[in-house]
Design a protein around this motif. Structure first.
Motif, mmCIF file in Angstrom:
data_model
loop_
_atom_site.group_PDB
_atom_site.id
_atom_site.type_symbol
_atom_site.label_atom_id
_atom_site.label_comp_id
_atom_site.label_asym_id
_atom_site.label_seq_id
_atom_site.Cartn_x
_atom_site.Cartn_y
_atom_site.Cartn_z
ATOM 1 N N ALA A 4 0.834 -1.204 0.000
ATOM 2 C CA ALA A 4 0.000 0.000 0.000
ATOM 3 C C ALA A 4 0.866 1.250 0.000
ATOM 4 O O ALA A 4 0.555 2.238 -0.683
ATOM 5 N N ALA A 5 1.962 1.215 0.760
ATOM 6 C CA ALA A 5 2.874 2.363 0.811
ATOM 7 C C ALA A 5 3.490 2.613 -0.559
ATOM 8 O O ALA A 5 3.607 3.766 -1.005
ATOM 9 N N LEU A 6 3.883 1.532 -1.242
ATOM 10 C CA LEU A 6 4.481 1.667 -2.571
ATOM 11 C C LEU A 6 3.478 2.224 -3.572
ATOM 12 O O LEU A 6 3.785 3.146 -4.335
ATOM 13 N N VAL A 7 2.262 1.688 -3.563
ATOM 14 C CA VAL A 7 1.230 2.153 -4.487
ATOM 15 C C VAL A 7 0.903 3.620 -4.234
ATOM 16 O O VAL A 7 0.774 4.419 -5.177
ATOM 17 N N MET A 64 11.936 -1.670 -1.813
ATOM 18 C CA MET A 64 12.877 -2.634 -1.232
ATOM 19 C C MET A 64 12.191 -3.495 -0.172
ATOM 20 O O MET A 64 12.495 -4.682 -0.032
ATOM 21 N N ALA A 65 11.247 -2.902 0.559
ATOM 22 C CA ALA A 65 10.517 -3.673 1.565
ATOM 23 C C ALA A 65 9.610 -4.704 0.908
ATOM 24 O O ALA A 65 9.512 -5.854 1.360
ATOM 25 N N VAL A 66 8.933 -4.320 -0.170
ATOM 26 C CA VAL A 66 8.062 -5.253 -0.892
ATOM 27 C C VAL A 66 8.872 -6.418 -1.459
ATOM 28 O O VAL A 66 8.431 -7.580 -1.432
ATOM 29 N N ALA A 137 3.908 13.962 4.340
ATOM 30 C CA ALA A 137 3.669 12.721 3.603
ATOM 31 C C ALA A 137 4.862 11.778 3.714
ATOM 32 O O ALA A 137 4.695 10.560 3.878
ATOM 33 N N GLN A 138 6.070 12.335 3.637
ATOM 34 C CA GLN A 138 7.259 11.495 3.751
ATOM 35 C C GLN A 138 7.388 10.909 5.149
ATOM 36 O O GLN A 138 7.836 9.763 5.327
ATOM 37 N N ALA A 139 6.978 11.664 6.154
ATOM 38 C CA ALA A 139 6.989 11.143 7.521
ATOM 39 C C ALA A 139 6.019 9.970 7.640
ATOM 40 O O ALA A 139 6.301 8.972 8.327
ATOM 41 N N GLY A 140 4.864 10.085 6.984
ATOM 42 C CA GLY A 140 3.932 8.976 6.966
ATOM 43 C C GLY A 140 4.532 7.751 6.298
ATOM 44 O O GLY A 140 4.316 6.606 6.729
ATOM 45 N N ASN A 141 5.310 7.966 5.256
ATOM 46 C CA ASN A 141 5.993 6.874 4.570
ATOM 47 C C ASN A 141 6.954 6.155 5.508
ATOM 48 O O ASN A 141 7.071 4.927 5.491
ATOM 49 N N VAL A 142 7.629 6.926 6.353
ATOM 50 C CA VAL A 142 8.554 6.336 7.325
ATOM 51 C C VAL A 142 7.803 5.462 8.323
ATOM 52 O O VAL A 142 8.263 4.368 8.685
ATOM 53 N N LEU A 143 6.653 5.929 8.783
ATOM 54 C CA LEU A 143 5.870 5.145 9.738
ATOM 55 C C LEU A 143 5.327 3.859 9.110
ATOM 56 O O LEU A 143 5.256 2.816 9.761
ATOM 57 N N MET A 144 4.962 3.937 7.845
ATOM 58 C CA MET A 144 4.461 2.751 7.153
ATOM 59 C C MET A 144 5.572 1.758 6.838
ATOM 60 O O MET A 144 5.380 0.542 6.939
ATOM 61 N N VAL A 145 6.738 2.299 6.459
ATOM 62 C CA VAL A 145 7.879 1.457 6.092
ATOM 63 C C VAL A 145 9.109 1.975 6.839
ATOM 64 O O VAL A 145 9.932 2.718 6.282
ATOM 65 N N THR A 147 12.385 1.970 7.639
ATOM 66 C CA THR A 147 13.703 1.443 7.299
ATOM 67 C C THR A 147 14.687 2.606 7.192
ATOM 68 O O THR A 147 14.292 3.771 7.132
ATOM 69 N N TRP A 148 15.962 2.272 7.101
ATOM 70 C CA TRP A 148 16.974 3.323 7.000
ATOM 71 C C TRP A 148 16.817 4.096 5.688
ATOM 72 O O TRP A 148 17.168 5.277 5.612
ATOM 73 N N VAL A 149 16.256 3.456 4.667
ATOM 74 C CA VAL A 149 16.089 4.127 3.371
ATOM 75 C C VAL A 149 15.035 5.220 3.467
ATOM 76 O O VAL A 149 15.231 6.345 2.981
ATOM 77 N N THR A 150 13.887 4.911 4.082
ATOM 78 C CA THR A 150 12.834 5.921 4.195
ATOM 79 C C THR A 150 13.240 7.036 5.158
ATOM 80 O O THR A 150 12.877 8.198 4.947
ATOM 81 N N VAL A 151 13.982 6.686 6.206
ATOM 82 C CA VAL A 151 14.486 7.723 7.114
ATOM 83 C C VAL A 151 15.460 8.637 6.375
ATOM 84 O O VAL A 151 15.436 9.866 6.539
ATOM 85 N N ALA A 152 16.315 8.049 5.535
ATOM 86 C CA ALA A 152 17.253 8.855 4.738
ATOM 87 C C ALA A 152 16.493 9.764 3.781
ATOM 88 O O ALA A 152 16.880 10.923 3.561
ATOM 89 N N ALA A 153 15.395 9.258 3.206
ATOM 90 C CA ALA A 153 14.582 10.068 2.301
ATOM 91 C C ALA A 153 13.987 11.262 3.032
ATOM 92 O O ALA A 153 13.998 12.393 2.513
#
Length: 209
Positions: A4-7, A64-66, A137-145, A147-153
């Protein structure tokens, strides 16, 4: 939830950049994309580069999580909260883009003058609601996924908007709109209400000669 996060992220990219730029081109003859300004010796250049890094990493995180490259197992409640935050940020970004009308741009063209947008529920409260909403929105992405990648984003995006606004957009708007922007900046916060307001003296110091 990672799917869902990816979509949602792909949908946001298509709507906020692809569809929005197409609408902008139809209305004004310009897509609104001005590219990365400056040189590597200037902070606004790094702001543009970090913005691209943030968008790519934000997509790579859920992908990457998917694919199982960065497996995660966060609490369902955390992911659900992230979905709500991401959707709110997505909706607010779209609303702020729409509120800018023909003045919407990605990047700064020093030779261009656009109408100064200062009213409405978003721009009447903060000067950069699009960036605030994107970070949300990006913070929401971090909560959903988470990982170090989303935190870096998220980190790259926060750094990018700070550099872009402070080094490129505010000096440009002060030069183009002068006292009108100085007055606006004195009564509204930069990214959140009441925080980051510029005094008239500070605005005068930051305006290019």
């Amino acid at each position: 939830m990672t799917t869902a996060a990816l979509v949602l992220y792909v949908l946001a990219l298509v709507v906020l950049f692809g569809v929005r730029s197409a609408v902008q081109h139809r209305r004004t003859g310009s897509t609104g994309f001005k590219g990365i300004s400056g040189t590597p010796a200037e902070p606004e250049w790094w702001g543009g580069v970090l913005f691209v890094v943030a968008m790519v990493a934000g997509l790579a995180g859920p992908l990457m999580a998917v694919l199982g490259v960065t497996p995660i197992d966060p609490p369902a409640a955390l992911q659900a909260a992230g979905l709500v935050v991401a959707l709110a940020g997505f909706a607010a970004t779209l609303a702020a883009q729409t509120g800018m009308g023909a003045s919407w741009r990605i990047g700064v063209d020093s030779t261009e003058r656009t109408e100064l947008v200062t009213s409405g529920p978003l721009f009447g409260a903060v000067r950069n609601p699009i960036f605030t909403a994107m970070v949300t929105a990006q913070a929401g992405n971090v909560l959903m996924v988470p990982t170090w990648v989303t935190v870096a984003a998220l980190t790259a995006l926060v750094a990018a908007v700070q550099l872009q606004v402070r080094s490129a957009e505010e000096p440009h708007l002060l030069r183009v709109h002068g006292a009108a922007y100085a007055d606006y900046a004195a009564r509204t916060g930069r990214f959140v209400p009441g925080i980051g307001r510029l005094t008239r003296a500070a605005a005068g110091e930051r305006a290019p000669a």
